[in-house]
Scaffold this active site. Structure first.
Site, PDB file in Angstrom:
ATOM      1  N   SER A  18      55.980  18.911  30.888  1.00 48.44           N
ATOM      2  CA  SER A  18      54.779  18.250  30.360  1.00 48.44           C
ATOM      3  C   SER A  18      55.210  17.363  29.211  1.00 48.44           C
ATOM      4  CB  SER A  18      53.785  19.285  29.825  1.00 48.44           C
ATOM      5  OG  SER A  18      54.218  19.794  28.577  1.00 48.44           O
ATOM      6  N   ASP A  19      54.405  16.360  28.892  1.00 46.88           N
ATOM      7  CA  ASP A  19      54.610  15.681  27.615  1.00 46.88           C
ATOM      8  C   ASP A  19      54.262  16.703  26.516  1.00 46.88           C
ATOM      9  OD1 ASP A  19      55.099  13.803  25.642  1.00 46.88           O
ATOM     10  OD2 ASP A  19      54.084  12.196  26.701  1.00 46.88           O
ATOM     11  N   CYS A  20      54.626  16.378  25.266  1.00 42.98           N
ATOM     12  CA  CYS A  20      54.532  17.413  24.234  1.00 42.98           C
ATOM     13  C   CYS A  20      53.083  17.739  23.874  1.00 42.98           C
ATOM     14  CB  CYS A  20      55.389  17.009  23.047  1.00 42.98           C
ATOM     15  SG  CYS A  20      57.117  16.956  23.556  1.00 42.98           S
TER      16      CYS A  20
END
Ligand SMILES: *[C@@H]1O[C@H](CO)[C@@H](O)[C@H](O)[C@H]1NC(C)=O
Ligand SMILES: *[C@@H]1O[C@H](CO)[C@@H](O)[C@H](O)[C@H]1NC(C)=O
Ligand SMILES: *[C@@H]1O[C@H](CO)[C@@H](O)[C@H](O)[C@H]1NC(C)=O
Ligand SMILES: *[C@@H]1O[C@H](CO)[C@@H](O)[C@H](O)[C@H]1NC(C)=O
Length: 600
Positions: A300-302
């Site tokens: 996932s993106d952060c």
């Protein structure tokens, strides 16, 4: 430098998380240490077995708590099995960067890395082989950093291959631009280079990865923060028809996977047609893994999982968010959400261990492909890459070459360029971007090998040089220094204005609201050009496009150059270009005596 191309002007950003400086000289522990009799008998350490069997063996030994602990970017050690901690998050957009969490430049051995031009400039060369060589140099430097004990991970979250559809986007600078074909070609070249493949592909040594690339951000992401809408709540409404999703946003990802064979994909913050990217089974499992044959890991993106519940309200509970992402095919969460909420999701029986095992399988497969379960790093296929290969003359020369070939000449109506060394006696350099090295690097950079300002670089060419910034900053909100700039312009025979944007104007979490030069920059340029003895030379540093229509039609502005964010060698390159040095020369202060291209 290319001719008068109709190339668009473009630009972009991201948030740098500060790394806590921990000085350590001891080499970090590694898995499957053959000198450790308690771990070297595990089948997962047996390199004669296929990776699939080794991964299965490893997962079969883990408790549920150990499994859950591995689903986040900062994966802790499992000491009883001799497995060290692992950091999934490292960055390498245009050089090995300290923006992630996995790379430390405070070790005693390696304190910098080659900082190539920001991607939007590099891609303006339209040279796939150059892009490949840059990827290759970054992969070599990344492995050198790892071999020196300064990397706690070898998974790099680059390239950024979103289509730069909205020119105001703060991160357009990170991308190859708005063209799906160029972006696709870039992704393939970069990924093959960094992962250790050949330019044509299909030549990974025994399937081993030099460093792991990640195609991001999947998909239809080109808004960070604009008019009250941010990327966490942005819902990209994209027609699935021929023109939009399939023909514009997806081709770079398809190429990155099918041809580049990237070993990672990052799902984006935004929703696409209502569905959070990281919770979209069709996108992750059906399209990427199914149709395109993706065999790596999904991150996932952060904090892109927490927002599915917190900001988007798509999931009704944190456990539902966990279920949604694991079911869709996501494997690791940048953040801590899965560490916190997966146990309760399992207890509520809304997610079985099957999806967790699938995620772990993709994660440990990637680590094994990187050779991180083969014992001592220096005995690996890439174990011979040494610190000397970081900031080598070849790599620094490549940074120069990339800047030189990306910079675009937009106007030369008064034939002011190239300047003659013999007749240019007095030079005034004016503008808020003239005396800076940081702006040259764009975003997601690491400490560069060596970088000098454009102002400093011009000093090698002219005896008498004077400088004034003209504006208080790139924002140029005040005209109090204009008078001084105008006066200076009247005293010299040549004026170079170095203007444009920087990260205060376009960056991660900050989109622009218009495309004109910031503040009073246009006024400054116009009055300085009017006062100068001869038509002036205007240089624009920017990632995103800037509307300089006024300058195109102003006869007092003889030449215009777009220089993107040209990287560590950008100052030198600009000076060379101005004075017609196009082949590169000797750079004794860089340890470079002749530009060479030793890359295959
Ligand atoms: C590693 O696996 C191979 C192939 O199955 C096997 O022949 C060998 O004995 C194994 N080595 C160890 C140390 O168990
Ligand atoms: C920006 O948002 C405001 C308030 O939501 C809205 O009225 C306005 O039309 C928006 N501006 C643009 C250019 O979309
Ligand atoms: C994004 O916008 C939402 C809704 O306005 C807000 O709750 C959230 O905090 C914002 N996120 C960031 C990172 O600014
Ligand atoms: C350029 O910037 C540096 C660092 O900010 C400063 O020390 C120096 O005086 C500046 N150079 C000129 C000529 O103003």
């Amino acid at each position: 430098m290319k001719g008068m191309s109709n190339s668009h002007f473009i630009l972009f950003i991201h948030i740098n998380f500060l790394c806590i400086a921990v000085s350590s000289t001891a080499k970090p522990p590694f898995a499957c240490d053959l000198s450790n009799p308690s771990t070297n008998s595990y089948a997962f350490c047996n390199t004669s077995l296929p990776i699939s069997q080794r991964v299965e063996n490893l997962i079969s030994r883990l408790t549920l708590d150990e499994k859950i602990s591995q689903l986040v970017n900062t994966a802790p050690a499992i000491p009883r099995l001799g497995i060290p901690s692992y950091q999934w998050w490292s960055e390498s957009l245009h050089g090995v960067s300290s923006s992630g969490r996995g790379i430390k430049f405070n070790g005693e051995t390696i304190s910098s890395a080659t900082s190539f031009p920001q991607v939007i400039l590099t891609t303006s060369s339209f040279d796939t082989h150059l892009w490949y060589r840059i990827g290759q140099a970054i992969g070599i430097e990344a492995r050198a950093v790892y071999n020196a004990g300064q990397a706690s991970g070898m998974t790099f979250w680059a390239p950024n291959i979103n289509i730069f559809r909205d020119p105001r986007w703060g991160r357009g600078q990170e991308t190859p631009g708005e063209d799906p074909m160029v972006t696709s070609k870039y992704s393939v070249s970069y990924v093959r280079g960094i992962q250790g493949d050949s330019f044509e592909g299909g030549k990974l040594r025994g399937g081993h990865l030099q460093a792991s690339a990640c195609c991001k951000h999947f998909t239809a992401y080109d808004l960070d923060n604009w008019n009250g809408t941010n990327r966490s709540v942005f819902n990209a409404q994209v027609s699935k028809s021929f023109v939009y999703l399939a023909d514009t946003y997806q081709p770079p990802f398809k190429s990155c996977i099918e041809e580049g064979k990237a070993s990672g994909i990052m799902c984006a913050y935004n929703r696409v047609n209502g569905i959070p990217s990281c919770a979209d089974f069709d996108l992750l499992s059906k399209t990427a893994r199914g149709a395109w044959g993706f065999n790596g890991y999904f991150t996932s993106d952060c904090d892109a999982v927490s927002i599915i519940y917190d900001d988007q309200g798509y999931a009704k509970t944190p456990e539902d968010a966990v279920r949604d992402v694991l079911k869709s095919g996501m494997d690791v969460n940048c953040g801590s959400y899965l560490q916190k909420h997966t146990k309760s999701a399992v207890q509520q029986k809304i997610r079985g261990e099957g999806d967790i095992d699938r995620a772990l399988s993709n994660l440990f497969t990637t680590r094994m492909r990187l050779g991180l379960f083969n014992g001592d790093p220096i005995q690996q296929p890439y174990g011979d890459i040494s610190p000397k290969q970081v900031c080598s003359p070849d790599h620094q020369g490549l940074a120069l070459e990339a800047a030189r070939n990306g910079i675009v000449l937009l106007k030369n109506s008064a034939k002011r360029l190239p300047l003659s060394r013999a007749t240019t006696m007095t030079l005034a350099v004016i503008g808020p971007n003239a005396n800076t090295t940081k702006t040259l690097l764009g975003n997601y950079f690491g400490p560069p090998c060596k970088s000098i300002t454009p102002l400093e670089a011009f000093k090698s060419y002219v005896r008498e040089i004077s400088y004034t910034p003209g504006c208080d900053s790139v924002a140029c909100s005040s005209s109090v220094s204009f008078e001084e700039a105008v006066k200076l312009a009247t005293l010299v025979d040549t004026v170079i204005l170095i203007m444009g944007l920087d990260q205060t104007q376009e960056r991660e979490s900050h989109d622009r609201v218009d495309l004109v030069l910031p503040g009073k920059q246009q006024n400054l340029i116009t009055i300085v050009a009017k006062a100068a003895k001869k038509p002036v030379i205007l240089v624009i540093l920017s990632g995103g496009p800037v509307d300089i229509y006024f300058a195109k039609h102003d006869g007092n502005i003889g030449s215009i150059i777009w220089a993107g964010y040209p990287g560590e060698a950008g100052g030198i390159t600009l000076a060379e270009i101005m004075f017609g040095v196009t082949q590169g020369g000797d750079y004794p202060w860089l340890g470079i005596h002749k530009i060479s291209s030793k890359f295959p």
